[in-house]
Design a protein around this motif. Structure first.
Motif, short mmCIF file in Angstrom:
data_model
loop_
_atom_site.label_atom_id
_atom_site.label_comp_id
_atom_site.label_asym_id
_atom_site.label_seq_id
_atom_site.Cartn_x
_atom_site.Cartn_y
_atom_site.Cartn_z
N ILE A 8 0.71 -1.31 -0.05
CA ILE A 8 0.07 -0.09 0.03
C ILE A 8 0.64 1.07 0.12
CG2 ILE A 8 -1.99 1.24 1.10
CD1 ILE A 8 -2.77 -1.25 2.33
N PRO A 9 1.05 2.02 -1.17
CA PRO A 9 1.67 3.27 -1.27
C PRO A 9 1.03 4.27 -0.40
CG PRO A 9 1.52 2.13 -3.45
CD PRO A 9 0.91 1.35 -2.48
N CYS A 10 1.70 5.13 0.08
CA CYS A 10 1.06 6.19 0.68
C CYS A 10 1.81 7.36 0.71
CB CYS A 10 0.52 5.95 2.02
SG CYS A 10 0.94 4.16 3.00
N ASN A 12 0.85 11.17 2.27
CA ASN A 12 -0.19 11.93 3.06
C ASN A 12 -1.62 11.34 3.03
OD1 ASN A 12 1.84 13.84 3.62
ND2 ASN A 12 1.55 15.28 1.99
N GLU A 13 -1.49 10.11 3.78
CA GLU A 13 -2.81 9.33 3.71
C GLU A 13 -3.21 9.20 5.20
OE1 GLU A 13 -4.65 9.01 1.08
OE2 GLU A 13 -3.32 8.70 -0.47
N GLU A 14 -2.99 10.26 6.24
CA GLU A 14 -3.18 10.02 7.49
C GLU A 14 -4.75 9.30 7.75
OE1 GLU A 14 -1.97 13.35 9.68
OE2 GLU A 14 -3.50 14.38 8.72
N ASP A 37 5.35 4.44 2.93
CA ASP A 37 5.15 5.91 3.32
C ASP A 37 6.36 6.82 2.20
OD1 ASP A 37 5.09 8.53 3.87
OD2 ASP A 37 6.28 8.16 5.57
N ASP A 38 5.50 7.28 1.19
CA ASP A 38 6.40 8.00 0.14
C ASP A 38 6.78 9.56 0.60
OD1 ASP A 38 7.56 8.85 -2.19
OD2 ASP A 38 5.63 8.95 -3.32
N GLY A 39 7.45 9.68 1.59
CA GLY A 39 7.72 10.87 1.93
C GLY A 39 6.49 11.94 2.41
N ALA A 90 -4.09 3.54 -0.89
CA ALA A 90 -4.52 3.90 0.62
C ALA A 90 -5.90 4.51 0.71
CB ALA A 90 -3.44 4.61 1.02
N ASP A 91 -6.23 5.25 -0.49
CA ASP A 91 -7.32 6.08 -0.30
C ASP A 91 -8.87 5.44 -0.61
OD1 ASP A 91 -7.31 5.40 -3.10
OD2 ASP A 91 -7.13 7.36 -3.90
N LEU A 92 -8.66 4.08 -0.63
CA LEU A 92 -10.03 3.31 -0.88
C LEU A 92 -10.83 3.53 -1.94
CD1 LEU A 92 -10.75 3.23 3.03
CD2 LEU A 92 -10.06 1.53 1.75
N ILE A 125 -10.93 14.73 -17.19
CA ILE A 125 -9.44 15.18 -17.57
C ILE A 125 -8.60 13.70 -17.39
CG2 ILE A 125 -7.17 16.45 -17.15
CD1 ILE A 125 -8.85 18.74 -16.76
N LYS A 126 -8.77 13.23 -16.20
CA LYS A 126 -7.96 12.11 -16.03
C LYS A 126 -8.29 10.69 -16.82
CE LYS A 126 -6.56 9.76 -11.72
NZ LYS A 126 -6.58 9.76 -10.49
N LYS A 127 -9.53 10.48 -16.93
CA LYS A 127 -10.00 9.51 -17.61
C LYS A 127 -9.81 9.60 -19.25
CE LYS A 127 -14.39 9.47 -15.75
NZ LYS A 127 -15.50 9.13 -15.27
N ARG A 198 -6.49 14.62 -0.37
CA ARG A 198 -6.68 15.03 -1.77
C ARG A 198 -5.92 14.30 -2.68
NH1 ARG A 198 -4.57 20.50 -0.79
NH2 ARG A 198 -3.68 19.99 -2.62
N SER A 199 -6.28 14.07 -3.71
CA SER A 199 -5.50 13.36 -5.01
C SER A 199 -4.19 14.08 -4.90
CB SER A 199 -6.34 13.21 -6.16
OG SER A 199 -5.56 12.69 -7.11
N LYS A 200 -3.36 13.12 -5.33
CA LYS A 200 -1.95 13.73 -5.60
C LYS A 200 -1.50 13.76 -7.24
CE LYS A 200 -1.90 12.65 -1.48
NZ LYS A 200 -2.84 11.95 -0.55
N PHE A 201 -2.56 13.38 -8.05
CA PHE A 201 -2.47 13.40 -9.34
C PHE A 201 -2.26 14.78 -9.80
CE2 PHE A 201 -4.70 14.35 -13.12
CZ PHE A 201 -4.18 13.58 -14.18
N1 UDP Z 1 0.83 7.88 -3.81
C1 UDP Z 1 2.29 7.59 -3.36
N2 UDP Z 1 3.16 8.77 -3.97
C2 UDP Z 1 2.82 9.70 -4.62
C3 UDP Z 1 1.52 10.01 -5.01
C4 UDP Z 1 0.43 8.89 -4.50
O1 UDP Z 1 2.80 6.93 -2.77
O2 UDP Z 1 3.61 10.64 -4.95
C5 UDP Z 1 0.15 7.09 -3.37
C6 UDP Z 1 -1.33 7.55 -2.70
O3 UDP Z 1 -1.17 8.00 -1.39
C7 UDP Z 1 -2.26 6.61 -2.90
C8 UDP Z 1 -1.85 6.12 -4.38
O4 UDP Z 1 -0.52 6.45 -4.68
O5 UDP Z 1 -2.22 5.37 -2.32
C9 UDP Z 1 -2.76 6.70 -5.59
O6 UDP Z 1 -2.57 8.26 -5.27
P1 UDP Z 1 -3.78 9.38 -5.56
O7 UDP Z 1 -5.07 8.66 -5.06
O8 UDP Z 1 -3.46 10.51 -5.10
O9 UDP Z 1 -3.81 9.08 -7.03
P2 UDP Z 1 -5.23 9.30 -8.27
O10 UDP Z 1 -6.08 7.82 -7.61
O11 UDP Z 1 -5.96 10.53 -7.79
O12 UDP Z 1 -4.70 8.99 -9.50
#
Ligand code: UDP
Ligand code: MG
Length: 306
Positions: A8-10, A12-14, A37-39, A90-92, A125-127, A198-201
């Motif tokens: 599970i990459p995370c 800022n997912e507290e 935990d990616d920084g 991590a964001d479910l 936009i993302k899709k 928030r999304s990190k995209f």
């Molecule tokens: N994430 C990460 N490093 C980053 C950006 C995102 O580990 O630099 C993780 C984030 O915590 C999440 C997953 O990657 O668990 C997907 O990220 P996010 O939901 O923000 O992206 P989206 O679903 O909006 O594309």
């Protein structure tokens, strides 16, 4: 049922960690969870440490800074110790309750099973961006690509480790795994809006990833531009009325820029550096990933108990 490493990459997912932990635990019996935990700059790391204190199946790796999602899951794959990997955000957005569907499919004889999101809850936009990326990669750049694959997936651990061991300067897991010849399948799953945070995209990050995919996995741009430039120069020399000097100069500049991108790629391949460094972990970390001396010191000669 075999055993699983849930990666599970995370970043800022507290607000999501406890819930994702509980919902994953409810789905599997024999497993470890590796949170990467990616920084993060919020309370992610203290929560992971608390979870690891409470449950010995919880492992965590904490990077020295934000290295990006690819680096995070690469690290998770590297330190996975069970037979199968389940990767989930991590964001479910991908419900852990769908894990058994992917697992059941994998156990019928596949190396990777990707979730295909039904009624995807992301921005337009993302899709559109990911659809365009797949089309360009597959049809213009001739890159083999499992279109519609998400980062919710079940992977045979031995295969995941082989793929990440390729250590190219432009890693792109989806393209790499087809290069090694994995057997893959898709399973349709539900998709939700982000639980919290928030999304990190970002558009920039996604353009960078696309450039990495196209330049790292195809020579089509190099060949096409070289050919176009050659044809334009020849036309200018032999039939000067058909093409003007500024057009030829623009094409030559574009061709040189594309060549520079490929030379840059070679330079980066030559001077390969780590995708990430680890600051803290409850796992034994390889010396090459470990910036702060987390690796256990080598045994002192003669100190072994007799
Ligand atoms: N994430 C990460 N490093 C980053 C950006 C995102 O580990 O630099 C993780 C984030 O915590 C999440 C997953 O990657 O668990 C997907 O990220 P996010 O939901 O923000 O992206 P989206 O679903 O909006 O594309
Ligand atoms: Mg998300």
């Amino acid at each position: 049922m075999p055993d699983f490493s849930v990666v599970i990459p995370c970043h800022n997912e507290e607000e999501n960690l406890r819930l994702v932990y509980e919902r994953v635990c409810a789905q599997l019996s024999d497993f470890e969870i590796i949170f990467v935990d990616d920084g993060s700059t919020d309370g992610t790391l203290p929560i992971l440490m608390a979870l690891a204190e409470e449950d010995e199946r919880v492992k965590y790796l904490s990077f020295t800074r934000n290295f990006g999602l690819d680096a995070a899951f690469h690290a998770g794959f590297k330190y996975a110790s069970k037979k199968w990997i389940v990767q989930i955000d991590a964001d479910l957005q991908s419900p852990p309750e769908e894990i058994p569907k992917l697992v059941d499919k994998a156990l019928t004889g596949f190396d990777i099973v990707f979730a295909r999101r039904r009624d995807r809850k992301d921005s337009v936009i993302k899709k559109l961006g990911s659809r365009l990326q797949h089309l360009v990669a597959m049809h213009l750049f001739r890159i083999e690509f499992p279109a519609g694959a998400s980062t919710f997936r079940v992977i045979r651990t031995a295969v995941a480790k082989k793929v990440i061991a390729r250590r190219t300067a432009y890693p792109y897991f989806l393209a790499e795994c087809l290069r090694v010849g994995v057997r893959f399948a898709f399973v349709e799953v539900a998709h939700s809006a982000r639980n919290a945070g928030r999304s990190k995209f970002t558009l920039l990050a996604s353009l960078r990833a696309t450039a990495r995919l196209l330049l790292g996995h195809s020579l089509v741009p190099l060949n096409v531009f070289s050919l176009v430039t050659l044809v334009a120069v020849l036309a200018f020399l032999l039939l000067p009325q058909t093409v003007s000097l500024p057009v030829v100069l623009c094409l030559i500049s574009a061709g040189l820029w594309i060549q520079a991108c490929y030379i840059g790629r070679l330079v980066r391949e030559g001077a390969f550096h780590n995708l990430y460094y680890v600051r803290d972990s409850n796992l034994a970390i390889d010396a090459e990933d470990d910036l702060f001396g987390l690796a256990p010191p080598p045994p002192v000669e003669g100190s072994a108990s007799s």
